[in-house]
Design a protein around this motif. Sequence first.
Motif, PDB file in Angstrom:
ATOM      1  N   LEU A 113      73.985  74.425  25.264  1.00  0.00           N
ATOM      2  CA  LEU A 113      73.132  74.353  26.365  1.00  0.00           C
ATOM      3  C   LEU A 113      73.111  73.237  27.296  1.00  0.00           C
ATOM      4  N   ASN A 114      73.394  72.050  26.537  1.00  0.00           N
ATOM      5  CA  ASN A 114      73.394  70.665  27.068  1.00  0.00           C
ATOM      6  C   ASN A 114      74.728  70.495  27.773  1.00  0.00           C
ATOM      7  N   MET A 115      75.947  71.322  27.769  1.00  0.00           N
ATOM      8  CA  MET A 115      77.298  70.946  28.341  1.00  0.00           C
ATOM      9  C   MET A 115      77.031  71.482  29.785  1.00  0.00           C
ATOM     10  N   HIS A 116      76.043  72.563  30.069  1.00  0.00           N
ATOM     11  CA  HIS A 116      75.814  72.906  31.489  1.00  0.00           C
ATOM     12  C   HIS A 116      77.418  73.810  31.735  1.00  0.00           C
ATOM     13  N   LEU A 117      77.819  74.587  30.971  1.00  0.00           N
ATOM     14  CA  LEU A 117      78.834  75.225  31.085  1.00  0.00           C
ATOM     15  C   LEU A 117      78.386  76.855  31.648  1.00  0.00           C
ATOM     16  N   PHE A 118      76.885  77.137  31.470  1.00  0.00           N
ATOM     17  CA  PHE A 118      76.611  78.435  31.879  1.00  0.00           C
ATOM     18  C   PHE A 118      75.522  78.161  32.913  1.00  0.00           C
TER      19      PHE A 118
ATOM     20  N   ILE B 231      71.734  84.094  33.660  1.00  0.00           N
ATOM     21  CA  ILE B 231      71.328  84.991  32.770  1.00  0.00           C
ATOM     22  C   ILE B 231      71.616  84.617  31.171  1.00  0.00           C
ATOM     23  N   LEU B 232      72.991  84.373  31.111  1.00  0.00           N
ATOM     24  CA  LEU B 232      73.406  83.772  29.823  1.00  0.00           C
ATOM     25  C   LEU B 232      72.679  82.613  29.354  1.00  0.00           C
ATOM     26  N   ARG B 233      72.260  81.793  30.280  1.00  0.00           N
ATOM     27  CA  ARG B 233      71.706  80.519  29.931  1.00  0.00           C
ATOM     28  C   ARG B 233      70.143  80.717  29.603  1.00  0.00           C
ATOM     29  N   ILE B 234      69.638  81.770  30.168  1.00  0.00           N
ATOM     30  CA  ILE B 234      68.057  82.218  29.933  1.00  0.00           C
ATOM     31  C   ILE B 234      68.228  82.725  28.551  1.00  0.00           C
TER      32      ILE B 234
END
Length: 79
Positions: A74-79, A3-6
Amino acid sequence: MTILRIVLTVIMIIISIIMTVIILMQEGKNQGLGALAGQNDTYWGKNKGRSMEGFLSRFTAGLVVAFFVLAVLLNMHLF
């Protein structure tokens, strides 16, 4: 986490649309041969930072920084 990524992706899309509109609203930097002769030293040329054009320039810089920070996050894929 998804949800945070969206939400961050939607914010990034909104920032990119606003940035496109604001960049298109700004005037061009072409001064032609008047810049060589010093004809740009007018009252409006010296106080450009206090005008709407100066505000748009600073606001664009802020949006660009926010865009790049979101892109990195967003590119680090932390979320």
